[in-house]
Design a protein around this motif. Structure first.
Motif, PDB file in Angstrom:
ATOM      1  N   SER A  70       0.830  -1.198   0.000  1.00 11.36           N
ATOM      2  CA  SER A  70       0.000   0.000   0.000  1.00 11.36           C
ATOM      3  C   SER A  70       0.868   1.253   0.000  1.00 11.36           C
ATOM      4  O   SER A  70       1.903   1.298   0.670  1.00 11.36           O
ATOM      5  CB  SER A  70      -0.886  -0.001   1.239  1.00 11.36           C
ATOM      6  OG  SER A  70      -1.667  -1.180   1.255  1.00 11.36           O
ATOM      7  N   GLU A  71       0.415   2.258  -0.760  1.00  7.73           N
ATOM      8  CA  GLU A  71       1.157   3.524  -0.825  1.00  7.73           C
ATOM      9  C   GLU A  71       0.552   4.483   0.196  1.00  7.73           C
ATOM     10  O   GLU A  71      -0.558   4.976   0.018  1.00  7.73           O
ATOM     11  CB  GLU A  71       1.077   4.117  -2.229  1.00  7.73           C
ATOM     12  CG  GLU A  71       1.776   5.459  -2.398  1.00  7.73           C
ATOM     13  CD  GLU A  71       3.254   5.463  -2.036  1.00  7.73           C
ATOM     14  OE1 GLU A  71       4.050   4.876  -2.789  1.00  7.73           O
ATOM     15  OE2 GLU A  71       3.629   6.039  -0.988  1.00  7.73           O
ATOM     16  N   MET A  72       1.297   4.704   1.277  1.00 10.38           N
ATOM     17  CA  MET A  72       0.789   5.598   2.319  1.00 10.38           C
ATOM     18  C   MET A  72       1.721   6.779   2.514  1.00 10.38           C
ATOM     19  O   MET A  72       1.723   7.425   3.557  1.00 10.38           O
ATOM     20  CB  MET A  72       0.580   4.832   3.615  1.00 10.38           C
ATOM     21  CG  MET A  72       1.719   3.930   4.022  1.00 10.38           C
ATOM     22  SD  MET A  72       1.185   2.847   5.384  1.00 10.38           S
ATOM     23  CE  MET A  72       2.557   1.716   5.496  1.00 10.38           C
ATOM     24  N   THR A 391      -7.585  -1.390  -3.376  1.00  9.86           N
ATOM     25  CA  THR A 391      -6.827  -0.514  -2.481  1.00  9.86           C
ATOM     26  C   THR A 391      -6.712   0.866  -3.116  1.00  9.86           C
ATOM     27  O   THR A 391      -6.359   0.996  -4.287  1.00  9.86           O
ATOM     28  CB  THR A 391      -5.420  -1.096  -2.221  1.00  9.86           C
ATOM     29  OG1 THR A 391      -5.566  -2.422  -1.724  1.00  9.86           O
ATOM     30  CG2 THR A 391      -4.654  -0.259  -1.213  1.00  9.86           C
ATOM     31  N   THR A 392      -7.039   1.886  -2.351  1.00  7.48           N
ATOM     32  CA  THR A 392      -6.883   3.265  -2.822  1.00  7.48           C
ATOM     33  C   THR A 392      -5.566   3.813  -2.263  1.00  7.48           C
ATOM     34  O   THR A 392      -4.864   3.118  -1.518  1.00  7.48           O
ATOM     35  CB  THR A 392      -8.028   4.140  -2.287  1.00  7.48           C
ATOM     36  OG1 THR A 392      -7.918   4.197  -0.859  1.00  7.48           O
ATOM     37  CG2 THR A 392      -9.393   3.570  -2.660  1.00  7.48           C
ATOM     38  N   PHE A 393      -5.249   5.052  -2.605  1.00  5.90           N
ATOM     39  CA  PHE A 393      -4.169   5.723  -1.889  1.00  5.90           C
ATOM     40  C   PHE A 393      -4.569   5.857  -0.418  1.00  5.90           C
ATOM     41  O   PHE A 393      -5.767   5.986  -0.100  1.00  5.90           O
ATOM     42  CB  PHE A 393      -3.924   7.122  -2.462  1.00  5.90           C
ATOM     43  CG  PHE A 393      -3.072   7.112  -3.698  1.00  5.90           C
ATOM     44  CD1 PHE A 393      -1.710   6.855  -3.625  1.00  5.90           C
ATOM     45  CD2 PHE A 393      -3.625   7.389  -4.952  1.00  5.90           C
ATOM     46  CE1 PHE A 393      -0.916   6.849  -4.757  1.00  5.90           C
ATOM     47  CE2 PHE A 393      -2.843   7.382  -6.093  1.00  5.90           C
ATOM     48  CZ  PHE A 393      -1.486   7.112  -6.000  1.00  5.90           C
ATOM     49  N   LEU A 394      -3.578   5.853   0.458  1.00  6.15           N
ATOM     50  CA  LEU A 394      -3.817   6.004   1.891  1.00  6.15           C
ATOM     51  C   LEU A 394      -3.374   7.400   2.332  1.00  6.15           C
ATOM     52  O   LEU A 394      -2.221   7.782   2.093  1.00  6.15           O
ATOM     53  CB  LEU A 394      -3.012   4.985   2.706  1.00  6.15           C
ATOM     54  CG  LEU A 394      -3.519   3.545   2.802  1.00  6.15           C
ATOM     55  CD1 LEU A 394      -3.520   2.855   1.440  1.00  6.15           C
ATOM     56  CD2 LEU A 394      -2.654   2.747   3.761  1.00  6.15           C
ATOM     57  N   GLY A 395      -4.284   8.137   2.959  1.00 10.31           N
ATOM     58  CA  GLY A 395      -3.890   9.430   3.521  1.00 10.31           C
ATOM     59  C   GLY A 395      -3.232   9.218   4.867  1.00 10.31           C
ATOM     60  O   GLY A 395      -3.747   9.614   5.905  1.00 10.31           O
TER      61      GLY A 395
END
Lengths: 713, 151
Positions: A70-72, A391-395
């Protein structure tokens, strides 16, 4: 099937073609031979990836990597494609990244599940992605050599092309996909020598930056679907409490409210937009029934920890501390404490679910795709593979998004109303219903010999365990490894050591928080070591250096931070330096902080950071993660504290749980120790040594040690 | 009906006048580049420009911007060509990226009023916008870069 001594490429790679003629490469770490594995399925052009494909090479020469992590913010969406692109000799301008679905094929080998945490993304995929790239490159070269009828040895690759060197004939990868798909998967495609790297080791700009400067990047909060409704959930502010009475009619009357539903976590108001859901939630006017935690408060928790501290289980033992203390000419004793902390991801928790009769789609900013799939399947009575995870981008994640509480809510809600539902948390929900970084209570004793060396070290830790909730089998002999990390593996040569841990679980839920146990234990041990240095009348840097004589990597970062900060040189009046070092997540970081105190306020002016994270995949991203770790850890050191009264978290938003602002951000300088070791972690290791570096500077300024956080002078 | 201009487009909206601008932008107009972070004007993730001035859309009623020009991140440029976006790309500022719409709009307003800001000017103008990833140092650099590119 006989057990295989090691995974060979033939066993973990598979290839296929889409109907549109793109080459798909699957990578599987399941560990079993692939000759019994089905070929990669492709559903056609609109879904060009099969269930376990990783890499797509298309006719237009684009190369797409399905990123399993995941891209956080930590840069994984750039770093992982770099690993592949390097060995594939790809043209970086043609490289793209997409988020992988949830599937066993995307398990991180170090985590044994699809999860982003413990700073393992690059560490876990470093070998497999480079090897996959090298193998596919060889298949492309072989395909070209056969097409040209030339010896393989006369062909090379560069920037997405196969080149026949003697004739200077060239062909792009996109033109070779059909031929490449027919080649044997090589058993021995060698990865490059690091001296030949074109991309690895360079500060390649992040692939996700363009979408993050125009509002285009889609976070969980931003997901919009046809017929989707938006929900706010009222959860009992007291842990374990339940709703006694609420005004369903009043909530239902609010314009835009569609439904009021009771779910396992509370009462949900479902509406056309979030504002209506919030107004409806207020209108519920819930009366809560007090639960078993009504008496729980921070002071009671603290005394529980304190009374248990001496009865801990042994986490590390060396020599004989009693003998060491008897031989000591001086002893130092102190009690150190840290508070519970919230994660406060910039994007509050949220999740979208669309439940149907026999399957379910989930759009979620998550660190745990496998956990998400399992949690949703459990609610629905499905098999995990009936749950599709987008999976979305993670804020921000910081460990909070490895949980699934928000997933369960969205799934329960969509199941109840039959349309897609987005559950959104307010900031207050987010701060008050977190899985907190554990608070702990620590008793420390050290013995110093006549010649000023440290001869005994006792550290007794008491606090709650994360692992006992999440992975109970992971607790061994009463020890949660995360509770004692750093503390039980001090790098220092101290002949007699005794480290214990008393597990004291309370009703306050605890979870992973950026750098986990290292986040508190480095503060405790590194600050106490400065007290020891003070008592021994030794310079904190010199003492550490001598205690690290057998730890070349830790010593090297310590020395580099000291050198770059000109440790020992005069500082302007009112400023002092503090130093600390920590080894966590397979990397080594030392910080020197320059700190002043003006009108009772701590000001950190500069942080000199030295890092050895093994081979540096992308120095730009590593530097950014160190800056990030400084800001995150400094926020905690200066402000971070969650307190409990009557079973309720007292903090609620940024007014009483403040975060560092730009005018408080120190100037961070990052220096690298270059290493040929495999990559270490990067997202977390900058956090642990920051608080002690700052507190040690304050100790130097005031002569008063800081023994609890947040810092109070 | 409430009339306002969003990114140079006239909008007639059938919403309650007390609805915060943030939810009008996100849930009614689908402009999700503007983020929800705290709801009480403390984090700045919801920052948009109203007649060029940065405001917190989470606590601004839609009726308060009737007849005014609202600029969201989507309205800055169609192709990342705005000088501030270019500077953000050049410095590789974003990490998670969630706060960056607010950061970029606040920086745009700062540069419009103060073409060559000092570090103190930047701190003052940007302090309302939180970044949990700690991109502050790069934000400072990017604003200086954008100022340099403009002159």
């Amino acid at each position: 099937m006989s057990p295989t001594p090691s995974l060979t490429r033939r066993q973990f790679l598979s290839v296929g073609l889409t109907t549109a003629g793109a080459l798909l490469v699957g990578v599987d770490f399941a560990g079993c031979a692939r000759n019994d594995a089905p070929p990669i399925a492709s559903k056609g052009d609109e879904t060009p990836f099969g269930p376990n494909a990783w890499i797509r090479i298309a006719r237009d020469n684009s190369i797409t990597l399905l990123v399993p992590s995941s891209e956080m913010g930590q840069g994984v969406m750039t770093a992982l494609p770099m690993l592949l692109a390097e060995e594939l000799d790809a043209d970086w301008s043609k490289v793209q990244a997409e988020f992988a679905p949830a599937h066993a094929a995307y398990f991180n080998p170090l985590m044994r599940r699809q999860q982003t945490g413990s700073s393992t993304a690059v560490r876990g995929f470093w070998g497999p992605l480079r090897e996959a790239g090298a193998a596919v490159r060889e298949m492309l070269v072989t395909a070209a050599a056969k097409t040209w009828s030339v010896p393989l040895s006369e062909c090379t690759t560069a920037l997405g092309e196969v080149i026949h060197t003697p004739s200077n004939r060239r062909t792009r990868y996109g033109e070779l996909i059909e031929a490449a798909a027919k080649q044997k998967i090589p058993e021995n495609a060698f990865t490059k020598d690091s001296s030949k790297y074109r991309y690895l080791g360079k500060a390649i700009p992040r692939l996700d930056t363009p979408s993050k400067v125009n509002g285009g990047a889609v976070f969980g909060q931003d997901v919009r679907l046809d017929r989707m409704l938006i929900a706010a959930v009222a959860r009992c502010p007291e842990m374990g409490g339940k709703a006694k009475k609420f005004n369903k009619e009043a909530a239902a009357k609010v314009k835009g409210v569609r439904n009021v539903v009771e779910i396992s976590s509370g009462i949900a108001v479902i509406a056309d937009h979030f504002w209506a859901a919030l107004k409806g939630r207020e209108a519920l006017a819930i009366e809560w029934i007090e639960g078993s935690t009504a008496e729980l408060n921070s002071a009671a928790i603290r005394s529980q920890f304190k009374s248990s501290a001496k009865s801990g289980k042994v986490a590390n033992k060396a020599g004989n501390v009693e003998d060491g203390l008897r031989a000591a000419s001086k002893t130092v004793e102190a009690v150190y404490e840290v508070p519970y902390l919230a994660h406060a991801c910039m994007e509050p928790m949220n999740c979208v679910a669309h439940v149907r009769d026999s399957d379910c789609d989930i759009w979620v900013p998550t660190q745990g795709q496998t956990a998400t799939q399992r949690a949703a399947a459990k609610v629905l009575g499905f098999k995990p593979e009936q749950v599709n995870v987008h999976t979305t981008f993670l804020g921000g994640g910081f460990g909070r998004r490895s949980e699934t509480d928000f997933v369960v809510e969205a799934v329960e809600l969509s199941k109840a109303v039959g349309v897609p539902v987005k559950v959104m948390w307010t900031r207050e929900d987010d701060i008050q219903h977190d899985f907190y970084r554990p608070a702990t209570y620590n008793e420390l004793t050290a013995g110093i010999s006549k010649d000023g060396s440290v001869v005994a070290w006792i550290h007794r830790i008491a606090g709650p365990s994360i692992i006992s909730r999440l992975y109970p089998d992971g607790v061994k002999d009463g020890i949660d490894g995360t509770s004692v990390e750093i503390a039980a593996q001090l790098p220092y040569s101290i002949p007699n050591m005794h480290v214990t841990y008393a597990m004291v679980n309370t009703a306050i839920p605890v979870g992973f928080w950026r750098s986990v146990g290292a986040s508190q234990n480095a503060f405790i041990t590194e600050c106490f070591l400065d007290e020891v240095a003070h008592a021994a009348q030794r310079d904190p840097f010199d003492l550490r250096r001598s205690l690290l004589k057998d730890q070349p990597r830790a010593r090297a970062v310590l020395e580099l931070a000291a050198e770059k900060s000109q440790w020992g040189s005069p500082v302007p009046t009112g400023i002092a330096r503090g130093i600390a070092v920590a080894h966590s997540f397979a990397s080594f970081v030392a910080h020197v902080a320059e700190v002043s105190i003006t009108e009772g306020k701590v000001r950190v002016h500069r942080v000199v950071c030295a890092v050895d994270c093994g081979f540096i995949v992308n120095p730009g991203i590593v530097a950014a993660q160190m800056e990030s770790a400084v800001a995150y850890a400094l926020t905690a050191a200066l402000y971070g504290e969650i307190t409990i009264e009557n079973g309720r978290v007292q903090q609620s938003n940024f007014n009483n749980y403040p975060l560092l602002r730009i005018d408080e951000m120190p100037n961070v300088e990052v220096h690298f120790v270059h290493s040929d070791e495999p990559p270490g972690g990067v997202g977390e290791p900058g956090v642990p040594p920051l608080a002690p570096a700052v507190c040690n500077a304050i100790f130097a300024l005031t002569g008063k040690p800081i023994r609890s956080l947040p810092i109070r002078l | 009906m409430i009339k306002l201009t969003v990114n140079n487009q006239q909008r007639d909206l059938d919403v309650e006048p007390q609805m915060p601008l943030l939810w009008v932008l996100r849930d009614i107009l689908g402009l999700t580049g503007t983020k929800y972070g705290c709801g009480i004007a403390l984090c700045g993730a919801c920052t948009v420009l109203v007649d060029g001035v940065p405001i917190r859309s989470c606590t601004t009623l839609v009726s308060a911007v009737e007849g005014k020009n609202v600029t969201t991140i989507e309205g800055l440029s169609p192709d990342n060509s705005h000088v501030v976006q270019q500077a953000w790309i050049a410095e590789d500022v974003p990490q998670c990226g969630f706060c960056q719409s607010g950061q970029i709009l606040a920086a745009t307003a700062l540069l419009a009023s103060t073409p060559n800001p000092t570090d103190e000017d930047i701190d003052k103008a940007m302090a309302p916008i939180l970044c949990r990833c700690g991109t502050y140092q790069r934000i400072r650099r990017a604003i200086h870069r954008a100022a340099g590119a403009k002159t």
